[in-house]
Design an enzyme around this catalytic site. Structure first.
Site, short mmCIF file in Angstrom:
data_model
loop_
_atom_site.label_atom_id
_atom_site.label_comp_id
_atom_site.label_asym_id
_atom_site.label_seq_id
_atom_site.Cartn_x
_atom_site.Cartn_y
_atom_site.Cartn_z
N GLU A 181 0.83 -1.21 0.00
CA GLU A 181 0.00 0.00 0.00
C GLU A 181 0.86 1.26 0.00
OE1 GLU A 181 -3.81 0.02 0.85
OE2 GLU A 181 -3.84 -2.06 0.17
N HIS A 257 -3.91 1.70 7.71
CA HIS A 257 -2.54 2.03 7.28
C HIS A 257 -1.81 2.57 8.51
CE1 HIS A 257 -4.19 2.88 2.99
NE2 HIS A 257 -3.59 1.69 3.00
N CYS A 379 -2.66 11.42 4.03
CA CYS A 379 -3.01 10.45 2.98
C CYS A 379 -2.96 11.07 1.60
CB CYS A 379 -4.43 9.93 3.17
SG CYS A 379 -4.74 9.12 4.72
O1 SUG Z 1 -7.70 2.88 0.93
N1 SUG Z 1 -10.50 5.00 1.20
C1 SUG Z 1 -9.05 4.83 1.16
C2 SUG Z 1 -8.40 5.83 2.10
C3 SUG Z 1 -6.91 5.84 1.95
C4 SUG Z 1 -6.23 6.68 2.99
N2 SUG Z 1 -4.83 6.64 2.80
C5 SUG Z 1 -3.89 6.58 3.74
N3 SUG Z 1 -4.17 6.24 4.97
N4 SUG Z 1 -2.68 6.80 3.41
C6 SUG Z 1 -8.63 3.41 1.54
O2 SUG Z 1 -9.24 2.86 2.45
C7 SUG Z 1 -12.77 4.68 0.42
C8 SUG Z 1 -13.49 4.62 -0.90
C9 SUG Z 1 -14.97 4.48 -0.76
O3 SUG Z 1 -15.43 3.89 0.21
O4 SUG Z 1 -15.69 5.02 -1.63
C10 SUG Z 1 -11.26 4.45 0.27
O5 SUG Z 1 -10.82 3.82 -0.65
#
Ligand code: SUG
Length: 456
Positions: A181, A257, A379
Site C-alpha cells: 500500500e 494504514h 493520505c
Molecule cells: O484505501 N479509502 C481509502 C483511504 C486511503 C487513505 N490513505 C492513507 N491512509 N494513506 C482506503 O481505504 C474509500 C473509498 C470508498 O469507500 O468510496 C477508500 O478507498
C-alpha cells in the site's frame, strides 16, 4: 568531508492527489471505519477538490515545495470489459446502475486522490546506486484501489522522466503475499533531506509465517514480504533500514494504514503508544541506527492511551497530520480540522507544543470530503525528496504557484459537480463531463496526452 560524502541540497516535495470529478462514497474500504460509515452518502466532488487545493496552497504559501498529482480517469472500462461487460458505454453504465451499484462505485472511485498509497519512494541519498527509486503500490487488497497501478506507473514515469536519475520499478506481484500500500506504511528519518537516512517500513502481516498474530476482524493490508521486497529493489542498506509490525489490535480498531497512527519526518517520530508490536525494541533499533548513521538523536513524541485512546486517535485522525519542516527549521503539524474541535486532542497538541521538541506550530486544514472516506492530510500526499538537479528534471507544469492555484480553482468550479449520489454514477453525462474536465486539466498542467481517451 569529500565531495562525495557531502549531502546534497535537497527538499521534501509534496505531490498531492486531488479529488477527481467522480469523488463518491461507495463504502468500499472494509477496515476503514470512515469509509464504512459514509457508504452511500452524498458527496460533493467540487468541494472535495477545493479542499485539496486549499491545503496545497497553504503548504506552498509556507514556503514548502508543492506539486499536483493529476487524478485518474474513471470509470475504468478496461476493467468492466475484463469482467464481461460489453456493448456501448451508455448501456454498461445503465446496466450497472440497475444491477451492481457497488461495482459501479468501485470503477468510478476517485481513491487515487490518496497519493500516499501511490508508491514507495527512496531518495538517492539512501540508495546504493545514487538514484531515486519508485515502486508503485499494487493495492491489491481492495478491488477499487487495485485499478490504480497502471496509471500510477504512467504518471510517475511522465513526471520523473530522466532515466539517469530516477528508477521506476513495476508494482510487486499481484498476490496477497505481496500486498503493498505504498508510502502510507513507510517513513524516512534523516538529519537533513539530502543526507543519508533511516527508512522505516511498517507491515501488518507476515504471510509466509505460520500462526502469526494477525488482526481478527479487519485485513492487514501491508505484508512484510512486500516491504522487504521494496527495500531490496530500492537497494537500501539493511543497516539503515528498520521493519516493524503493526499491532493487530490497532488494525482491528480501524488503523488500516500505519499513517493513521504515526507520522515521522526528519528527526521526529510522532506516534501512539499502541502503534507497533514490540514497541520498545522497534524504538531502540530506530534510535540506535539513527544515532549511528545520522549522528543525531531521534526525537520520539509518544502519546499514551491515557491521553488519547485508540478510538479517539482513529476518530480524530491526529496522527494523519502532515509533519513538515518549516523554512526556519522548526516542525509544524498540518492537522485535520476535526482535531481542533476535539478538546482531548487539543490538549495533546498544546502539550506537545509546550515541550522541548522541534514541533512548534499546528495548522488545521479542512479536508472533510476526503476524511469521510478515511483520507486525512497525510493520505493526500506522496513525499518525494529531490535534489536541486532532480527538481529541475521533474515536469515543471505541476508545481503549485499562486497562478496555478487560481487556474485549478477555476477549472474545478467550471467542471465539477457539487452533488453526487451513487445513483448518479449511471448518468452517461457524468462520463462525458469527467473526460472533458481531465482533458482540460492536462492542458492546465502541460502534461500532454496522458489519459487513454486522449489517445488517437
Ligand atoms: O484505501 N479509502 C481509502 C483511504 C486511503 C487513505 N490513505 C492513507 N491512509 N494513506 C482506503 O481505504 C474509500 C473509498 C470508498 O469507500 O468510496 C477508500 O478507498
Amino acid at each position: 568531508m569529500t565531495d562525495f560524502q557531502r549531502p546534497d541540497t535537497a527538499y521534501e516535495v509534496n505531490f498531492d492527489g486531488i479529488a477527481g470529478p467522480t469523488h463518491n462514497y461507495g463504502g468500499l474500504a472494509y477496515g476503514n471505519t470512515a469509509s464504512m460509515k459514509s457508504g452511500a452518502s452524498v458527496s460533493n466532488p467540487q468541494e472535495a477538490l477545493l479542499q485539496c487545493l486549499k491545503k496545497m496552497d497553504l503548504l506552498a504559501s509556507l514556503g514548502l515545495k508543492q506539486a499536483v498529482f493529476p487524478p485518474q480517469n474513471r470509470p475504468d472500462f478496461h476493467m468492466l470489459h475484463r469482467l464481461g461487460y460489453s456493448g456501448s458505454e451508455r448501456k454498461i453504465l445503465e446496466d450497472l446502475a440497475e444491477n451492481d451499484l457497488r461495482l459501479l462505485a468501485g470503477c468510478y472511485s476517485s481513491s487515487n486522490m490518496w497519493a500516499a498509497n501511490a508508491a514507495t519512494v527512496s531518495p538517492r541519498a539512501d540508495t546504493s546506486d545514487g538514484r531515486t527509486h519508485f515502486t508503485p503500490a499494487n493495492l491489491i487488497n481492495l478491488f477499487h484501489r487495485s485499478l490504480e497501478p497502471p496509471f500510477t506507473i504512467r504518471i510517475l514515469r511522465r513526471i520523473f522522466n530522466d532515466e539517469s536519475k530516477f528508477t521506476h520499478h513495476m508494482p510487486l506481484p499481484e498476490s496477497l503475499n505481496y500486498s503493498d500500500e505504498g508510502a502510507a506504511n513507510h517513513t524516512r528519518f534523516c538529519p537533513s533531506y539530502g543526507s543519508t537516512g533511516i527508512e522505516f517500513f511498517v507491515y501488518g502481516s507476515k504471510n509466509f509465517e505460520e500462526g502469526d498474530g494477525r488482526p481478527l476482524t479487519f485485513p492487514a493490508r501491508q505484508t512484510f514480504e512486500a516491504s522487504d521486497a521494496v527495500a531490496r529493489l530500492h537497494k537500501l542498506d539493511p543497516d539503515k533500514t528498520v521493519f516493524a509490525r503493526q499491532n493487530p489490535e490497532v488494525i482491528d480498531a480501524g488503523v488500516f494504514h500505519n499513517d493513521v497512527i504515526s507520522v515521522g519526518n526528519r528527526n521526529v517520530l510522532f506516534f501512539h503508544s499502541q502503534a507497533f508490536c514490540d514497541s520498545d525494541s522497534v524504538l531502540s533499533e530506530l534510535k540506535r541506527k539513527f544515532a549511528q548513521h545520522c549522528q543525531d538523536d531521534l526525537i520520539l513524541i509518544e502519546v499514551s492511551p491515557e491521553h488519547l485512546s485508540l478510538a479517539e486517535a482513529v476518530e480524530s485522525y491526529l496522527f494523519n497530520s502532515q509533519l513538515v519542516s518549516m523554512p526556519d527549521g522548526t516542525a509544524c503539524l498540518i492537522a485535520p480540522a476535526e482535531c481542533q474541535e476535539n478538546m482531548r486532542v487539543k490538549e495533546v497538541l498544546d502539550f506537545i507544543i509546550s515541550q522541548d521538541n522541534p514541533v512548534e506550530s499546528v495548522l488545521f486544514v479542512d479536508v472533510r470530503e476526503s476524511m469521510k472516506n478515511g483520507g486525512g492530510p497525510a493520505c493526500l500526499r506522496l513525499r518525494v525528496v529531490l535534489t536541486d538537479e532532480e527538481l529541475y528534471q521533474t515536469h515543471q507544469g505541476i508545481f503549485l504557484s499562486k497562478q496555478l492555484y487560481k487556474e485549478l480553482v477555476e477549472w474545478g468550479k467550471r467542471h465539477y459537480r457539487d452533488r453526487l449520489r451513487l445513483e448518479d454514477l449511471g448518468d452517461p453525462q457524468l462520463l462525458y463531463e469527467s473526460r472533458y474536465a481531465l482533458d482540460s486539466l492536462t492542458q492546465v498542467l502541460g502534461l500532454g496526452s496522458i489519459y487513454d481517451f486522449q489517445q488517437p
